[in-house]
Each structure stands twice: as structure tokens, then as C-alpha cells.
Design a protein around this motif. Sequence first.
Motif, short mmCIF file in Angstrom:
data_model
loop_
_atom_site.label_atom_id
_atom_site.label_comp_id
_atom_site.label_asym_id
_atom_site.label_seq_id
_atom_site.Cartn_x
_atom_site.Cartn_y
_atom_site.Cartn_z
N LEU A 258 0.81 -1.21 0.00
CA LEU A 258 0.00 0.00 0.00
C LEU A 258 0.85 1.27 0.00
CD1 LEU A 258 -2.82 1.33 0.20
CD2 LEU A 258 -2.55 1.21 2.68
N VAL A 259 1.89 1.33 0.83
CA VAL A 259 2.69 2.56 0.87
C VAL A 259 3.45 2.77 -0.43
CG1 VAL A 259 2.89 2.70 3.39
CG2 VAL A 259 4.67 1.53 2.11
N MET A 260 3.88 1.68 -1.06
CA MET A 260 4.57 1.83 -2.34
C MET A 260 3.59 2.30 -3.42
SD MET A 260 7.70 1.30 -1.70
CE MET A 260 8.50 1.13 -3.28
N ALA A 261 2.38 1.76 -3.42
CA ALA A 261 1.37 2.18 -4.39
C ALA A 261 0.97 3.63 -4.16
CB ALA A 261 0.14 1.28 -4.30
N LEU A 262 0.77 4.00 -2.91
CA LEU A 262 0.37 5.36 -2.58
C LEU A 262 1.46 6.36 -2.92
CD1 LEU A 262 -1.80 7.17 -1.35
CD2 LEU A 262 -0.80 6.68 0.91
N ASP A 263 2.71 6.02 -2.64
CA ASP A 263 3.80 6.94 -2.96
C ASP A 263 3.95 7.10 -4.47
OD1 ASP A 263 5.86 8.70 -1.97
OD2 ASP A 263 7.31 7.26 -2.77
N TRP B 119 2.37 15.70 -2.09
CA TRP B 119 3.30 15.46 -0.99
C TRP B 119 3.54 13.96 -0.87
CZ3 TRP B 119 6.07 18.92 1.63
CH2 TRP B 119 6.74 18.49 2.76
N ARG B 120 4.80 13.56 -0.78
CA ARG B 120 5.20 12.15 -0.86
C ARG B 120 5.39 11.50 0.51
NH1 ARG B 120 8.34 11.39 -5.42
NH2 ARG B 120 8.32 9.20 -4.85
N ILE B 121 5.38 10.19 0.51
CA ILE B 121 5.74 9.41 1.69
C ILE B 121 7.26 9.42 1.77
CG2 ILE B 121 5.69 7.11 2.72
CD1 ILE B 121 3.01 6.69 1.21
N SER B 122 7.80 9.69 2.95
CA SER B 122 9.25 9.80 3.07
C SER B 122 9.93 8.45 2.84
CB SER B 122 9.64 10.35 4.44
OG SER B 122 9.46 9.37 5.44
N GLU B 123 11.16 8.52 2.35
CA GLU B 123 11.93 7.29 2.14
C GLU B 123 12.18 6.59 3.47
OE1 GLU B 123 15.35 8.23 -0.26
OE2 GLU B 123 14.11 8.47 -2.06
N LYS B 124 12.34 7.36 4.53
CA LYS B 124 12.52 6.77 5.86
C LYS B 124 11.32 5.91 6.23
CE LYS B 124 15.45 10.33 7.84
NZ LYS B 124 15.57 11.35 8.89
N THR B 125 10.12 6.37 5.91
CA THR B 125 8.90 5.61 6.21
C THR B 125 8.87 4.33 5.39
OG1 THR B 125 7.70 7.62 6.75
CG2 THR B 125 6.38 5.68 6.23
N LEU B 126 9.26 4.39 4.13
CA LEU B 126 9.28 3.20 3.29
C LEU B 126 10.25 2.16 3.85
CD1 LEU B 126 9.24 4.88 -0.25
CD2 LEU B 126 7.29 3.98 1.04
N PHE B 127 11.41 2.63 4.30
CA PHE B 127 12.39 1.72 4.90
C PHE B 127 11.90 1.21 6.25
CE2 PHE B 127 15.48 3.08 1.73
CZ PHE B 127 16.15 1.89 1.50
#
Length: 103
Positions: free
Chosen positions: A30-35, A44-52
Motif C-alpha cells: 500500500l505505501v509503495m502504491a500510494l507513494d 506530498w510524498r511518503i518519506s523514504e525513511k517511512t518506506l524503509f
Amino acid sequence: MDGNEFIWKTPEGHRYIILYFIIINLLGVLVMALDKYKAQKGKWRISEKTLFLVTILGGGIGTIFGMYKFRHKTHKIAFIIGFPTILIMEIIILIFMISKGIF
């Protein structure tokens, strides 16, 4: 259950752990699709820190699947190497824990 047994050594505990991994990996997709969606729309994007963080918390299969399914972050070496490395390390830790009877 005596004081030395942990919840994950019970059948109920295993169900909770499996449920956790299903949820965290669905969250990873979901976070990858949303970003990716936000990137395409210039939002406004999801931070790379959040993805990691989602990957580190056990969502590696989901984030890797999402990365390639949505063709997102596939040109960034930190993600191409980072996500699989985290997943492999977690699998090694899990195997170690199972072999020592911790899990």
C-alpha cells in the motif's frame, strides 16, 4: 502456561505473528502504491525513511513486491539493494531464532 512460556510459543501466538506479517506486508504494498500515485500527481510524498521503516518492521516482501509491481523506486540503488538486504537479514534472524527455540 507457566511463566517461562512466551505467547509466540502457543498456537494462538503463531496466529498473531502470521497475522502481523500479513498486515505489515499489505501495508508495504500500500505505501509503495500510494507513494507512486502521489509522485505521478505531484503531491506530498511518503518519506523514504517511512518506506524503509515498513520494510524493517517486517514488510520487506510487500515493499519489494510493490516496488516492482508499480515500477516505483526501481532506479534508486538504496531501494534496489536496501529492501532485499533487509529482508534477507530478517530471514536469517528468523531462522536463527527458530533453530534456538526462541520462536
